[in-house]
Design a protein around this motif. Structure first.
Motif, PDB file in Angstrom:
ATOM      1  N   GLY A   1       1.091  -0.806  -0.395  1.00  0.00           N
ATOM      2  CA  GLY A   1       0.048   0.169   0.247  1.00  0.00           C
ATOM      3  C   GLY A   1       1.015   1.026  -0.244  1.00  0.00           C
ATOM      4  N   THR A   2       0.996   1.937   0.533  1.00  0.00           N
ATOM      5  CA  THR A   2       1.646   2.996   1.000  1.00  0.00           C
ATOM      6  C   THR A   2       3.020   2.660   1.177  1.00  0.00           C
ATOM      7  OG1 THR A   2      -0.013   4.850   2.094  1.00  0.00           O
ATOM      8  CG2 THR A   2       2.249   5.523   2.386  1.00  0.00           C
ATOM      9  N   SER A   3       2.952   2.170   1.776  1.00  0.00           N
ATOM     10  CA  SER A   3       4.035   1.471   2.515  1.00  0.00           C
ATOM     11  C   SER A   3       4.740  -0.708   1.363  1.00  0.00           C
ATOM     12  CB  SER A   3       4.673   1.254   4.007  1.00  0.00           C
ATOM     13  OG  SER A   3       4.144   0.253   4.666  1.00  0.00           O
ATOM     14  N   GLU A   4       5.562  -1.263   1.768  1.00  0.00           N
ATOM     15  CA  GLU A   4       5.473  -2.711   2.011  1.00  0.00           C
ATOM     16  C   GLU A   4       5.932  -3.223   3.697  1.00  0.00           C
ATOM     17  OE1 GLU A   4       6.168  -3.701  -2.142  1.00  0.00           O
ATOM     18  OE2 GLU A   4       5.149  -2.036  -1.473  1.00  0.00           O
ATOM     19  N   VAL A   5       4.751  -3.804   3.471  1.00  0.00           N
ATOM     20  CA  VAL A   5       4.360  -5.005   4.287  1.00  0.00           C
ATOM     21  C   VAL A   5       4.299  -6.810   4.333  1.00  0.00           C
ATOM     22  CG1 VAL A   5       3.376  -6.324   6.813  1.00  0.00           C
ATOM     23  CG2 VAL A   5       2.811  -3.326   6.053  1.00  0.00           C
ATOM     24  N   LEU A   6       5.586  -6.859   4.792  1.00  0.00           N
ATOM     25  CA  LEU A   6       5.997  -8.591   4.794  1.00  0.00           C
ATOM     26  C   LEU A   6       5.961  -9.305   5.823  1.00  0.00           C
ATOM     27  CD1 LEU A   6       7.935  -7.119   2.300  1.00  0.00           C
ATOM     28  CD2 LEU A   6       8.247  -8.683   1.620  1.00  0.00           C
ATOM     29  N   GLY A   7       5.235 -11.170   6.064  1.00  0.00           N
ATOM     30  CA  GLY A   7       4.968 -11.458   6.875  1.00  0.00           C
ATOM     31  C   GLY A   7       5.106 -12.689   6.862  1.00  0.00           C
ATOM     32  N   ILE A   8       5.925 -13.978   7.783  1.00  0.00           N
ATOM     33  CA  ILE A   8       5.598 -15.016   7.740  1.00  0.00           C
ATOM     34  C   ILE A   8       5.056 -15.633   9.021  1.00  0.00           C
ATOM     35  CG2 ILE A   8       7.195 -17.183   7.930  1.00  0.00           C
ATOM     36  CD1 ILE A   8       9.397 -15.757   6.058  1.00  0.00           C
ATOM     37  N   MET A   9       3.633 -16.438   9.052  1.00  0.00           N
ATOM     38  CA  MET A   9       3.347 -17.337  10.236  1.00  0.00           C
ATOM     39  C   MET A   9       4.516 -18.346  10.246  1.00  0.00           C
ATOM     40  SD  MET A   9       0.716 -15.421  11.155  1.00  0.00           S
ATOM     41  CE  MET A   9      -0.891 -14.976  11.116  1.00  0.00           C
ATOM     42  N   SER A  10       4.762 -18.260  11.688  1.00  0.00           N
ATOM     43  CA  SER A  10       6.564 -19.386  12.046  1.00  0.00           C
ATOM     44  C   SER A  10       6.072 -19.794  13.380  1.00  0.00           C
ATOM     45  CB  SER A  10       7.618 -19.514  11.040  1.00  0.00           C
ATOM     46  OG  SER A  10       8.383 -20.358  11.764  1.00  0.00           O
ATOM     47  N   ALA A  11       5.434 -20.102  14.254  1.00  0.00           N
ATOM     48  CA  ALA A  11       6.003 -20.736  15.536  1.00  0.00           C
ATOM     49  C   ALA A  11       7.410 -20.696  16.496  1.00  0.00           C
ATOM     50  CB  ALA A  11       5.385 -22.192  16.463  1.00  0.00           C
ATOM     51  N   ASP A  12       8.391 -20.526  15.297  1.00  0.00           N
ATOM     52  CA  ASP A  12      10.390 -20.828  15.859  1.00  0.00           C
ATOM     53  C   ASP A  12      10.650 -19.555  15.665  1.00  0.00           C
ATOM     54  OD1 ASP A  12       9.908 -24.145  15.536  1.00  0.00           O
ATOM     55  OD2 ASP A  12      11.381 -23.574  13.695  1.00  0.00           O
TER      56      ASP A  12
ATOM     57  N   PRO B   1       7.908  -4.404   8.313  1.00  0.00           N
ATOM     58  CA  PRO B   1       6.666  -3.218   7.391  1.00  0.00           C
ATOM     59  C   PRO B   1       7.781  -2.246   7.257  1.00  0.00           C
ATOM     60  CG  PRO B   1       6.901  -2.731  10.141  1.00  0.00           C
ATOM     61  CD  PRO B   1       7.798  -4.067   9.950  1.00  0.00           C
ATOM     62  N   THR B   2       8.226  -1.988   6.128  1.00  0.00           N
ATOM     63  CA  THR B   2       9.297  -0.846   5.677  1.00  0.00           C
ATOM     64  C   THR B   2       8.198   0.580   5.513  1.00  0.00           C
ATOM     65  OG1 THR B   2       8.710  -1.022   2.926  1.00  0.00           O
ATOM     66  CG2 THR B   2       9.453  -2.551   3.640  1.00  0.00           C
ATOM     67  N   GLN B   3       9.023   1.572   4.941  1.00  0.00           N
ATOM     68  CA  GLN B   3       8.594   2.899   5.790  1.00  0.00           C
ATOM     69  C   GLN B   3       7.911   2.967   3.998  1.00  0.00           C
ATOM     70  OE1 GLN B   3       8.818   4.692   7.419  1.00  0.00           O
ATOM     71  NE2 GLN B   3       8.962   6.629   8.427  1.00  0.00           N
ATOM     72  N   SER B   4       8.824   2.870   2.761  1.00  0.00           N
ATOM     73  CA  SER B   4       7.898   3.619   1.772  1.00  0.00           C
ATOM     74  C   SER B   4       7.631   2.542   0.451  1.00  0.00           C
ATOM     75  CB  SER B   4       8.945   4.414   1.016  1.00  0.00           C
ATOM     76  OG  SER B   4       8.762   5.884   1.816  1.00  0.00           O
ATOM     77  N   GLY B   5       6.549   2.628  -0.106  1.00  0.00           N
ATOM     78  CA  GLY B   5       5.963   1.465  -0.879  1.00  0.00           C
ATOM     79  C   GLY B   5       5.126   2.012  -2.323  1.00  0.00           C
ATOM     80  N   GLY B   6       4.579   1.995  -2.327  1.00  0.00           N
ATOM     81  CA  GLY B   6       3.288   2.994  -3.001  1.00  0.00           C
ATOM     82  C   GLY B   6       3.585   4.083  -2.939  1.00  0.00           C
TER      83      GLY B   6
ATOM     84  N   GLY C   1      -3.399  -2.304  -2.725  1.00  0.00           N
ATOM     85  CA  GLY C   1      -3.426  -1.155  -4.527  1.00  0.00           C
ATOM     86  C   GLY C   1      -2.065  -1.568  -4.593  1.00  0.00           C
ATOM     87  N   GLY C   2      -1.007  -1.692  -4.050  1.00  0.00           N
ATOM     88  CA  GLY C   2       0.293  -1.505  -5.111  1.00  0.00           C
ATOM     89  C   GLY C   2       0.672  -3.031  -6.011  1.00  0.00           C
ATOM     90  N   PHE C   3      -0.749  -3.944  -5.807  1.00  0.00           N
ATOM     91  CA  PHE C   3      -0.301  -4.800  -6.422  1.00  0.00           C
ATOM     92  C   PHE C   3      -1.161  -4.912  -8.079  1.00  0.00           C
ATOM     93  CE2 PHE C   3       1.734  -7.300  -3.082  1.00  0.00           C
ATOM     94  CZ  PHE C   3       3.033  -8.272  -3.970  1.00  0.00           C
ATOM     95  N   ALA C   4      -2.114  -3.694  -7.807  1.00  0.00           N
ATOM     96  CA  ALA C   4      -3.299  -3.014  -8.789  1.00  0.00           C
ATOM     97  C   ALA C   4      -2.709  -3.663 -10.547  1.00  0.00           C
ATOM     98  CB  ALA C   4      -3.415  -2.227  -8.664  1.00  0.00           C
ATOM     99  N   SER C   5      -0.902  -3.546 -10.549  1.00  0.00           N
ATOM    100  CA  SER C   5      -0.482  -3.522 -11.475  1.00  0.00           C
ATOM    101  C   SER C   5      -0.188  -4.798 -11.719  1.00  0.00           C
ATOM    102  CB  SER C   5       0.983  -2.455 -11.807  1.00  0.00           C
ATOM    103  OG  SER C   5       1.813  -2.967 -13.143  1.00  0.00           O
ATOM    104  N   ASP C   6      -0.227  -5.425 -13.196  1.00  0.00           N
ATOM    105  CA  ASP C   6       0.600  -6.338 -13.230  1.00  0.00           C
ATOM    106  C   ASP C   6       2.221  -6.571 -13.922  1.00  0.00           C
ATOM    107  OD1 ASP C   6      -2.312  -7.319 -13.443  1.00  0.00           O
ATOM    108  OD2 ASP C   6      -2.078  -7.924 -15.890  1.00  0.00           O
ATOM    109  N   GLY C   7       2.001  -5.850 -14.073  1.00  0.00           N
ATOM    110  CA  GLY C   7       4.293  -5.256 -14.038  1.00  0.00           C
ATOM    111  C   GLY C   7       4.591  -5.241 -13.214  1.00  0.00           C
TER     112      GLY C   7
END
Length: 483
Positions: A252-263, A285-290, A388-394
């Motif tokens: 979105g405005t920023s990029e947020v990535l995550g993994i579910m893991s009990a470890d 969470p990063t600061q700037s994406g879209g 929203g940042g994934f609206a573009s296929d490219g």
């Protein structure tokens, strides 16, 4: 008129998004409207909380024309803070998570806390950065002591709107980033580092708790309201992530990535949440994406859609871009870092500049993902993606190339609102559990597979890009000190 509809509302960084869905995941109604963000000077990013409330009311008024609802749930941006008095009146514009004015206050607190203490108190070495609640309180105490003295509560956007909607004052431990123990209680030894902080924090409740009912003078009066969680968690549910080993990429405005893991393998720069209902999230969470693409679109006088459409494969001689336009969060947490281009020539035009920005954002996501994988002890085979940042296929394809793995795009651009609706259903017993709800209510759109040639080119360019932050860091910090 059916009462089996579920409502989810996401108070995001730039807009309020809301959905009304039935128990098959069909959209009965949807709402989206933006509100202004004030950037008065470098590092100052503010919003008017009354704008959030106005648009939430508009969404509910629109949905009320579609029928009754069984339950409602809110989610919002986090590390955005509202200082209010005992009557919930706003005393200062909300400090958005991008606001860096509390960086020095946060650094002063952070220097007095060892990594071992953070791990003991929080379960992970989470930094007290410019967006941390304690840093914001310390800054307000020093910069505006009169406001600090009048402040009865320091609330997240969701918590303030919830209080205005229902009269209930509550927050959840997952959204209280950097403030709670692995046992979901406030980390008192940490919070005690700032006098007056503990009594200004909202009481904690389980995210699935029904904390109140919609009050009088609101549409849907009497409908139960489930507390919910922060936007990243709500979005991961809205992306269909509800099991150990699964991963997501929210743009979105920023990029947020995550993994579910009990470890748990504590990794500097990664936010690790306490385990909740068998789920432990490792988040970056990063600061700037879209926001980076929005910036370059304004700069070039083009629309975001136009720029995204003109970008194809990134050429080997294209410039590199560091997307630290307002500092950076995970995994480096450097509020003083600044953005920059490297390798610019007179041959580069708007298409090359746009490609560099999009690629730089994808590289920042890869850097975060690599740290996440070390923290979680998991290398996810696929990333469920949305926003929203994934609206573009490219741009989606570019990310698959850079990350070197499939990216599965989920239908719809409002996973936070969908996730909140899902939680409304589970919290009131309308849906059985998270996994069932996610499987029922979330649908996929398209899978982007990495292309060997482009992935190889991205690998070579990423190796160079990784050195860019270190090379520019002294310059960024010197400029900050000079200013």
């Amino acid at each position: 008129m059916s009462a089996s509809h579920l409502i989810g509302i996401d108070i995001g960084t730039t807009s309020v998004k809301a959905v009304m869905i039935d128990l098959r995941g069909r959209r009965v109604a949807e709402f989206a409207a933006a509100y202004p963000t004030r950037r008065l000077a470098a590092g100052q990013v503010e919003q008017d909380p009354e704008d959030w409330l106005r648009l939430v009311r508009q969404a509910l008024e629109q949905f009320a024309r579609q029928g009754r609802a069984a339950a409602l749930c809110l989610t919002s941006q986090v590390n955005t803070h509202v200082f209010v008095d005992s009557g919930l009146s706003v005393l200062h514009p909300a400090l958005v998570w991008q606001d860096t004015r509390a960086a020095e206050a946060g650094a002063a607190l952070d220097r007095g806390i060892s990594s071992a203490e953070k791990i003991a108190w929080l379960g992970a070495p989470i930094p007290v950065d410019a967006s941390h609640a304690l840093a914001r309180m310390a800054w307000m105490q020093a910069a505006h002591p009169a406001i600090w003295e009048r402040s009865a509560h320091v609330l997240l956007p969701r918590d303030w709107v919830l209080a205005r909607l229902t009269g209930a004052l509550a927050s959840d431990p997952i959204s209280s980033v950097g403030l709670v123990t692995p046992g979901f209680a406030y980390a008192d030894p940490l919070i005690a580092r700032l006098g007056g902080a503990k009594e200004r924090l909202a009481p904690l409740a389980d995210p699935f708790a029904v904390v109140g009912h919609v009050g009088p003078d609101w549409p849907f009066e009497g409908v139960p309201v489930v507390l919910g969680v922060m936007d990243a968690w709500a979005s991961l549910f809205g992306l269909g992530v509800a099991r150990d080993g699964e991963a997501f990429y929210l743009s979105g405005t920023s990029e947020v990535l995550g993994i579910m893991s009990a470890d748990l393998h504590p990794e500097p720069g990664i936010i690790t949440f306490p385990e909740w209902r068998g789920l432990r999230l490792h988040a970056a969470p990063t600061q700037s994406g879209g926001a980076s693409l929005d910036w370059v679109a304004r700069l070039l006088g083009r629309s975001v859609a136009d720029l995204a459409a003109m970008v194809g494969a990134v050429a080997a001689d294209a410039p590199l871009f560091l997307p630290h336009l307002q500092g950076e969060r995970a995994p480096i947490w450097d509020a003083a870092s600044r953005g920059g281009f490297a390798g610019l020539t007179t041959a580069h035009g708007p298409a090359e500049i746009a490609a560099a920005v999009m690629e730089g954002v994808a590289f920042s996501a890869r850097l975060a993902l690599e740290a996440l994988e070390r923290s979680a002890g998991v290398v996810p085979p696929v990333l469920r993606a949305g926003g929203g940042g994934f609206a573009s296929d490219g741009w989606a394809q570019m990310r698959a190339d850079v990350l070197g793995r499939p990216v599965l795009r989920v239908a719809g651009r409002d996973p936070g609102a969908v996730g909140a609706a899902l939680m409304a259903g589970v919290g009131t017993g309308v849906m059985a559990d998270l996994a069932t709800a996610a499987g029922t209510l979330v649908t996929s759109d398209r899978t982007f597979l990495p292309r060997p040639t482009e992935s190889g080119r991205a690998e070579a360019r990423y190796a160079i890009w990784r050195d860019l932050y270190g090379a520019l860091r002294p310059v960024s910090h010197a400029l900050g000190a000079a200013g």
